[in-house]
Design a protein around this motif. Structure first.
Motif, PDB file in Angstrom:
ATOM      1  N   MET A 278      24.205 -45.280  60.236  1.00  0.00           N
ATOM      2  CA  MET A 278      25.150 -45.225  59.131  1.00  0.00           C
ATOM      3  C   MET A 278      26.504 -45.742  59.594  1.00  0.00           C
ATOM      4  SD  MET A 278      24.177 -41.425  57.695  1.00  0.00           S
ATOM      5  CE  MET A 278      25.570 -41.430  56.574  1.00  0.00           C
ATOM      6  N   GLY A 279      27.121 -46.603  58.760  1.00  0.00           N
ATOM      7  CA  GLY A 279      28.458 -47.084  59.073  1.00  0.00           C
ATOM      8  C   GLY A 279      28.474 -47.986  60.291  1.00  0.00           C
ATOM      9  N   PRO A 280      29.654 -48.147  60.904  1.00  0.00           N
ATOM     10  CA  PRO A 280      29.771 -48.978  62.117  1.00  0.00           C
ATOM     11  C   PRO A 280      29.161 -48.253  63.324  1.00  0.00           C
ATOM     12  CG  PRO A 280      31.884 -47.956  61.601  1.00  0.00           C
ATOM     13  CD  PRO A 280      30.957 -47.587  60.482  1.00  0.00           C
ATOM     14  N   VAL A 281      27.900 -48.540  63.598  1.00  0.00           N
ATOM     15  CA  VAL A 281      27.154 -47.814  64.623  1.00  0.00           C
ATOM     16  C   VAL A 281      27.824 -47.927  65.996  1.00  0.00           C
ATOM     17  CG1 VAL A 281      24.958 -47.672  65.860  1.00  0.00           C
ATOM     18  CG2 VAL A 281      24.977 -48.021  63.388  1.00  0.00           C
ATOM     19  N   ALA A 282      28.291 -49.138  66.338  1.00  0.00           N
ATOM     20  CA  ALA A 282      28.919 -49.334  67.653  1.00  0.00           C
ATOM     21  C   ALA A 282      30.177 -48.472  67.792  1.00  0.00           C
ATOM     22  CB  ALA A 282      29.259 -50.806  67.851  1.00  0.00           C
ATOM     23  N   THR A 283      30.938 -48.360  66.724  1.00  0.00           N
ATOM     24  CA  THR A 283      32.156 -47.539  66.754  1.00  0.00           C
ATOM     25  C   THR A 283      31.809 -46.065  66.912  1.00  0.00           C
ATOM     26  OG1 THR A 283      33.319 -49.126  65.339  1.00  0.00           O
ATOM     27  CG2 THR A 283      34.243 -46.906  65.489  1.00  0.00           C
ATOM     28  N   PHE A 284      30.799 -45.619  66.173  1.00  0.00           N
ATOM     29  CA  PHE A 284      30.374 -44.221  66.286  1.00  0.00           C
ATOM     30  C   PHE A 284      29.826 -43.930  67.689  1.00  0.00           C
ATOM     31  CE2 PHE A 284      30.130 -43.962  61.526  1.00  0.00           C
ATOM     32  CZ  PHE A 284      30.994 -42.875  61.405  1.00  0.00           C
ATOM     33  N   ALA A 285      29.141 -44.904  68.283  1.00  0.00           N
ATOM     34  CA  ALA A 285      28.610 -44.712  69.633  1.00  0.00           C
ATOM     35  C   ALA A 285      29.746 -44.543  70.635  1.00  0.00           C
ATOM     36  CB  ALA A 285      27.730 -45.897  70.023  1.00  0.00           C
ATOM     37  N   GLN A 286      30.810 -45.340  70.487  1.00  0.00           N
ATOM     38  CA  GLN A 286      31.976 -45.202  71.354  1.00  0.00           C
ATOM     39  C   GLN A 286      32.688 -43.871  71.121  1.00  0.00           C
ATOM     40  OE1 GLN A 286      33.678 -47.409  73.824  1.00  0.00           O
ATOM     41  NE2 GLN A 286      31.489 -47.880  73.926  1.00  0.00           N
ATOM     42  N   LEU A 287      32.785 -43.475  69.846  1.00  0.00           N
ATOM     43  CA  LEU A 287      33.415 -42.198  69.513  1.00  0.00           C
ATOM     44  C   LEU A 287      32.646 -41.033  70.132  1.00  0.00           C
ATOM     45  CD1 LEU A 287      35.616 -40.683  67.947  1.00  0.00           C
ATOM     46  CD2 LEU A 287      34.115 -40.726  65.935  1.00  0.00           C
TER      47      LEU A 287
ATOM     48  N   MET B 248      37.330 -27.963  72.562  1.00  0.00           N
ATOM     49  CA  MET B 248      35.950 -28.314  72.868  1.00  0.00           C
ATOM     50  C   MET B 248      35.070 -28.255  71.623  1.00  0.00           C
ATOM     51  SD  MET B 248      35.434 -26.372  76.528  1.00  0.00           S
ATOM     52  CE  MET B 248      33.692 -26.756  76.633  1.00  0.00           C
ATOM     53  N   LEU B 249      35.211 -27.198  70.823  1.00  0.00           N
ATOM     54  CA  LEU B 249      34.349 -27.053  69.644  1.00  0.00           C
ATOM     55  C   LEU B 249      34.665 -28.089  68.583  1.00  0.00           C
ATOM     56  CD1 LEU B 249      32.014 -25.044  69.094  1.00  0.00           C
ATOM     57  CD2 LEU B 249      33.441 -24.394  71.017  1.00  0.00           C
ATOM     58  N   VAL B 250      35.943 -28.418  68.394  1.00  0.00           N
ATOM     59  CA  VAL B 250      36.297 -29.469  67.428  1.00  0.00           C
ATOM     60  C   VAL B 250      35.695 -30.798  67.872  1.00  0.00           C
ATOM     61  CG1 VAL B 250      38.208 -30.830  66.484  1.00  0.00           C
ATOM     62  CG2 VAL B 250      38.388 -28.340  66.585  1.00  0.00           C
ATOM     63  N   LEU B 251      35.785 -31.098  69.164  1.00  0.00           N
ATOM     64  CA  LEU B 251      35.223 -32.348  69.686  1.00  0.00           C
ATOM     65  C   LEU B 251      33.702 -32.347  69.637  1.00  0.00           C
ATOM     66  CD1 LEU B 251      37.605 -32.974  72.715  1.00  0.00           C
ATOM     67  CD2 LEU B 251      37.450 -34.317  70.607  1.00  0.00           C
ATOM     68  N   ILE B 252      33.086 -31.173  69.821  1.00  0.00           N
ATOM     69  CA  ILE B 252      31.629 -31.088  69.682  1.00  0.00           C
ATOM     70  C   ILE B 252      31.214 -31.413  68.242  1.00  0.00           C
ATOM     71  CG2 ILE B 252      29.703 -29.440  69.629  1.00  0.00           C
ATOM     72  CD1 ILE B 252      30.887 -28.174  72.161  1.00  0.00           C
ATOM     73  N   ASP B 253      32.016 -30.971  67.264  1.00  0.00           N
ATOM     74  CA  ASP B 253      31.751 -31.338  65.871  1.00  0.00           C
ATOM     75  C   ASP B 253      31.806 -32.857  65.698  1.00  0.00           C
ATOM     76  OD1 ASP B 253      31.622 -28.625  65.297  1.00  0.00           O
ATOM     77  OD2 ASP B 253      33.699 -28.511  64.628  1.00  0.00           O
ATOM     78  N   VAL B 254      32.850 -33.464  66.264  1.00  0.00           N
ATOM     79  CA  VAL B 254      32.988 -34.935  66.202  1.00  0.00           C
ATOM     80  C   VAL B 254      31.798 -35.602  66.883  1.00  0.00           C
ATOM     81  CG1 VAL B 254      34.389 -36.907  66.935  1.00  0.00           C
ATOM     82  CG2 VAL B 254      35.504 -34.816  66.102  1.00  0.00           C
ATOM     83  N   LEU B 255      31.375 -35.059  68.012  1.00  0.00           N
ATOM     84  CA  LEU B 255      30.239 -35.616  68.749  1.00  0.00           C
ATOM     85  C   LEU B 255      28.971 -35.605  67.913  1.00  0.00           C
ATOM     86  CD1 LEU B 255      28.871 -36.633  71.356  1.00  0.00           C
ATOM     87  CD2 LEU B 255      28.667 -34.239  72.077  1.00  0.00           C
ATOM     88  N   PHE B 256      28.670 -34.473  67.274  1.00  0.00           N
ATOM     89  CA  PHE B 256      27.444 -34.394  66.482  1.00  0.00           C
ATOM     90  C   PHE B 256      27.504 -35.302  65.256  1.00  0.00           C
ATOM     91  CE2 PHE B 256      26.598 -30.080  68.487  1.00  0.00           C
ATOM     92  CZ  PHE B 256      25.527 -30.546  69.235  1.00  0.00           C
ATOM     93  N   ILE B 257      28.681 -35.420  64.636  1.00  0.00           N
ATOM     94  CA  ILE B 257      28.826 -36.353  63.507  1.00  0.00           C
ATOM     95  C   ILE B 257      28.537 -37.776  63.973  1.00  0.00           C
ATOM     96  CG2 ILE B 257      30.488 -37.395  61.915  1.00  0.00           C
ATOM     97  CD1 ILE B 257      31.880 -34.648  61.787  1.00  0.00           C
ATOM     98  N   SER B 258      29.103 -38.150  65.114  1.00  0.00           N
ATOM     99  CA  SER B 258      28.928 -39.505  65.651  1.00  0.00           C
ATOM    100  C   SER B 258      27.480 -39.775  66.033  1.00  0.00           C
ATOM    101  CB  SER B 258      29.841 -39.707  66.863  1.00  0.00           C
ATOM    102  OG  SER B 258      31.183 -39.442  66.540  1.00  0.00           O
ATOM    103  N   LEU B 259      26.851 -38.809  66.711  1.00  0.00           N
ATOM    104  CA  LEU B 259      25.455 -38.995  67.134  1.00  0.00           C
ATOM    105  C   LEU B 259      24.527 -39.085  65.933  1.00  0.00           C
ATOM    106  CD1 LEU B 259      25.266 -36.509  70.156  1.00  0.00           C
ATOM    107  CD2 LEU B 259      25.339 -39.008  70.253  1.00  0.00           C
TER     108      LEU B 259
END
Length: 222
Positions: A157-166, A139-150
């Motif tokens: 920054m970068g491919p916004v649509a891809t980050f939104a899906q991530l 959960m915490l690793v994925l929360i890190d990924v979530l905050f990076i993506s958001l």
């Protein structure tokens, strides 16, 4: 005049399953909008669940955890509880619920700053999660990924649509793992033994051994 230290111990039940349920459900609802399972533009109802389940439930559980001396649970549930309270107010403002003036004064990049701040906090908590159990690590690793993506979406920054899906998929998996963790912790507390496996702490960083009462008394006498 002598002073006497009085320690108050909390003997109530473990609130972790309740608090993790709140986090899981609000992530489940929010991810449905990000992934297009529900209308991503109709976020008004998320405000309610963010405030109640994401906010109040986690803060209630955090308060009990602090009373029980559970620093990890109290800090994590409290911090993310207030995050969702902030998100509830932010979404209310962006939906115009608090008036057109506040809606017009929104800068999405400010949320990006919040995400970066919470990412920094979450990285520290992720290290500690390795000393708790496996679902919390995931959960915490994925929360890190979530905050990076958001943050990437907020700053465009970068491919916004891809980050939104991530962000959507990481949030969905957080909720599913959270549901499992909530159920496993509930079963463990209810039945007094582990029914669903949670995994063992990795013991990467050893905790300091608390000094004995005799050693503490010697230190106080010196």
């Amino acid at each position: 005049m002598s002073t006497q230290e009085v320690k108050i111990t909390y003997s109530g039940a473990d609130p972790t399953a309740f608090g993790v349920l709140g986090l899981s459900l609000v992530c489940f609802v929010a991810s449905s909008a990000k992934l297009g399972f529900t209308n991503p533009k109709s976020t008004a109802l998320i405000v309610v669940w963010a405030a109640l389940l994401g906010g109040i439930v986690q803060i209630m559980a955090a308060n009990i955890d602090f009373k029980k001396g559970n620093v990890f649970g109290g800090t994590v549930l409290g911090a993310y509880g207030f995050f969702w309270v902030g998100m509830a107010f932010s979404m209310a403002i962006m939906n115009g619920m608090l008036g057109p003036g506040m809606q017009a004064a929104v800068d999405p990049k400010m949320l990006g700053v919040v995400y970066v701040g919470y990412l920094i906090f979450s990285l520290f908590i992720t290290v500690a999660a390795f000393e708790v159990n496996f679902p919390f690590i995931v959960m915490l690793v994925l929360i890190d990924v979530l905050f990076i993506s958001l943050a990437a979406v907020s700053f465009k920054m970068g491919p916004v649509a891809t980050f939104a899906q991530l962000a959507g998929w990481s949030e969905l998996i957080i909720s599913l793992v959270g549901f499992y963790a909530s159920g496993a912790i509930f079963f463990k507390n209810f039945y007094g033994r582990e029914i669903l496996p949670l995994g063992k702490p990795w013991n990467i960083i050893k905790k300091a051994t608390p000094p004995s009462a005799q050693t503490q008394n010697l230190k106080q006498a010196m």
